[in-house]
Design an enzyme around this catalytic site. Structure first.
Site, mmCIF file in Angstrom:
data_model
loop_
_atom_site.group_PDB
_atom_site.id
_atom_site.type_symbol
_atom_site.label_atom_id
_atom_site.label_comp_id
_atom_site.label_asym_id
_atom_site.label_seq_id
_atom_site.Cartn_x
_atom_site.Cartn_y
_atom_site.Cartn_z
ATOM 1 N N ASP A 1 20.558 -17.893 18.701
ATOM 2 C CA ASP A 1 20.290 -18.804 19.817
ATOM 3 C C ASP A 1 20.667 -18.132 21.138
ATOM 4 O O ASP A 1 20.802 -18.787 22.167
ATOM 5 C CB ASP A 1 21.023 -20.141 19.634
ATOM 6 C CG ASP A 1 22.528 -19.997 19.554
ATOM 7 O OD1 ASP A 1 23.059 -18.898 19.811
ATOM 8 O OD2 ASP A 1 23.188 -21.010 19.237
ATOM 9 N N LEU B 1 25.113 -17.141 16.765
ATOM 10 C CA LEU B 1 25.020 -18.561 17.155
ATOM 11 C C LEU B 1 26.199 -18.919 18.035
ATOM 12 O O LEU B 1 27.342 -18.647 17.654
ATOM 13 C CB LEU B 1 25.168 -19.453 15.915
ATOM 14 C CG LEU B 1 24.018 -19.630 14.958
ATOM 15 C CD1 LEU B 1 24.503 -20.492 13.795
ATOM 16 C CD2 LEU B 1 22.841 -20.312 15.646
ATOM 17 N N HIS B 2 25.939 -19.494 19.183
ATOM 18 C CA HIS B 2 27.068 -19.963 19.985
ATOM 19 C C HIS B 2 26.730 -21.109 20.920
ATOM 20 O O HIS B 2 27.606 -21.646 21.577
ATOM 21 C CB HIS B 2 27.647 -18.814 20.803
ATOM 22 C CG HIS B 2 26.751 -18.428 21.945
ATOM 23 N ND1 HIS B 2 25.634 -17.661 21.777
ATOM 24 C CD2 HIS B 2 26.786 -18.759 23.254
ATOM 25 C CE1 HIS B 2 25.031 -17.515 22.934
ATOM 26 N NE2 HIS B 2 25.701 -18.164 23.853
ATOM 27 N N ARG B 3 25.445 -21.506 20.996
ATOM 28 C CA ARG B 3 25.073 -22.591 21.928
ATOM 29 C C ARG B 3 25.787 -23.877 21.544
ATOM 30 O O ARG B 3 25.728 -24.285 20.367
ATOM 31 C CB ARG B 3 23.586 -22.910 21.856
ATOM 32 C CG ARG B 3 22.706 -21.849 22.298
ATOM 33 C CD ARG B 3 22.233 -21.981 23.724
ATOM 34 N NE ARG B 3 21.905 -20.632 24.104
ATOM 35 C CZ ARG B 3 22.321 -20.009 25.194
ATOM 36 N NH1 ARG B 3 23.060 -20.645 26.066
ATOM 37 N NH2 ARG B 3 21.998 -18.770 25.427
ATOM 38 N N ARG C 1 33.830 -19.574 19.773
ATOM 39 C CA ARG C 1 33.507 -21.009 19.781
ATOM 40 C C ARG C 1 32.999 -21.445 18.402
ATOM 41 O O ARG C 1 33.394 -22.471 17.854
ATOM 42 C CB ARG C 1 32.411 -21.259 20.830
ATOM 43 C CG ARG C 1 31.836 -22.665 20.836
ATOM 44 C CD ARG C 1 30.531 -22.705 21.633
ATOM 45 N NE ARG C 1 30.703 -22.672 23.066
ATOM 46 C CZ ARG C 1 31.002 -23.718 23.827
ATOM 47 N NH1 ARG C 1 31.182 -24.895 23.279
ATOM 48 N NH2 ARG C 1 31.116 -23.604 25.124
#
Ligand code: UD1
Length: 367
Positions: free
Chosen positions: A286, A211-213, A246
């Site tokens: 994502d 996940l990083h969006r 992030r």
């Protein structure tokens, strides 16, 4: 006379895409020489150097050191630094891949210097202008000279936008070239040092998460909802989650706990991660690239987004869009665990030879 090309990469998903192109260019060293330009968008060792080493990419000829900062700061720093290099070198063509800020920055600089731009992975559209990548795709494609597309939708989008058909080439996907190449190497590799190997020995069945969006991880409510869903899924299937910088920052900032069955790791190298996910029962992500890689290997993938710019993964592959509503995520995971995951088939031309096709076409176009 040999043609000189610049091959631009900046962020993690770019590295997998330039590796096969560099190999295909090496095979045609009678026609081309190339310089690798690393913008420095990603700069941590585990987000960058590890990939160069493992994917067999030659050391960058130019390193722009332009990582960090806001979108404008990052894009601006890359543009200023690349303008100098591009002006000194005057390549015959700049090749950009994907949709990250480095792609946008270098395509604008090259084009303004009258250097033709080839965009690899062109034409993808999510239709969602809240995604920075969508803006990068639109701007890059609006000024590119040659478009190399990975799936039929890419071609349709470009033709619909008025691009000349003789500049649009459906070649397959360099990301999949890299996947097949590395999967073969993985079979022969010493896996004893891999974090994934220890985890695989611990669990007979597991899932993997990335996940990083910004839309999923930058706001507390969205990330808390997803964290809750992961916790729930992990009660039935342990989940391994290599965490992007992030995301790690935000999980800490918001004080979110994923529970004992979600195993957080640092970002893994390409091989270490491949060694994990190729044997997973389920992927939740994502990422753009992982939607495609799971389709290529036939692993069920739940994409935690409302839209995808890669529709072939849903229409033909193993990908299901589940958004970020926790109930929907858990229900979709249950389906997969009940053996009702999508089977899918491998899309046309995802055969490991896209980079060769690109280089052959560039030889024709630049010849
Ligand atoms: C970028 C790409 C995204 C791609 C993703 C893969 C854009 C707009 N986004 O997002 O399309 O899917 O890479 O990872 O180009 N950071 C570190 N160390 C690093 C890299 C980043 O600590 O090596 C931190 C940065 O300081 C920054 C944050 O992570 O604050 C985000 O990095 P950035 O490159 O802006 O975007 P990504 O979220 O990585």
């Amino acid at each position: 006379m040999k043609k000189t090309l610049h091959l631009v990469a900046g962020a993690r998903p770019n590295f997998m895409k330039i590796a096969p192109i560099a190999r295909a260019l090496d095979a045609r060293s009678d026609l081309f020489e190339y310089r690798i330009v690393h913008t420095g968008q990603h700069y941590d060792r585990e987000m960058s150097d590890v990939f160069f080493e493992e994917l067999g990419i030659p050391k960058p000829d130019f390193h722009l050191d332009a990582g960090g900062g806001s979108h404008a700061e990052q894009t601006g720093k890359i543009m200023v630094a690349y303008e100098r290099i591009c002006g000194e070198q005057r390549p015959d063509c700049t090749i950009v891949v994907g949709d990250v800020n480095s792609t946008l920055a270098c395509s604008i600089v090259a084009k303004k210097m009258q250097v033709p731009v080839a965009h690899v992975e062109a034409g993808l559209r999510s239709g969602d202008l809240r995604m920075p990548e969508e803006i990068n795709r639109l701007v890059t494609d609006s000024i590119s000279d040659w478009f190399f597309v990975t799936e039929p939708a890419g071609r349709d989008n470009l033709l619909h936008e008025g691009k000349p058909a003789d500049r649009v080439f459906f070649v397959g996907h360099v990301m999949i070239d890299n996947l097949f190449y590395q999967r073969e190497r993985l079979e022969r590799a010493d896996k004893s040092g891999f974090e994934s190997e220890a985890l695989k020995n611990r669990f007979s069945r597991f899932g993997a998460v990335t996940l990083h969006r910004p839309s999923n991880v930058d706001e507390r409510d969205a990330l808390a909802g997803i964290a809750g869903a992961l916790r729930q899924v992990a009660e039935r299937l342990p989940l391994v989650f290599p965490v992007h910088p992030r995301t790690r920052g935000n999980l800490e900032k918001f004080g979110l706990d994923l529970g004992p069955n979600v195993i957080l790791t640092r970002p893994l190298s390409y091989m270490d991660f491949l060694n994990l996910w190729k044997d997973a029962s389920l992927i939740m992500t994502d990422s753009g690239g992982l939607q495609e890689e799971t389709t290529a290997l036939g692993i069920p993938c739940l994409t935690l987004r409302e839209n995808t710019e890669r529709p072939v993964t849903v229409d033909e592959g193993t990908n299901t869009m589940v958004g970020c509503d926790p109930e929907r995520i858990v229900a979709a995971a249950d389906e997969v665990l009940a053996g009702k995951g999508k089977i899918g088939s491998r899309p046309q031309l995802w055969d490991g030879r896209a980079a060769e096709r690109i280089v052959a076409e560039l030889a024709e176009q630049l010849g």
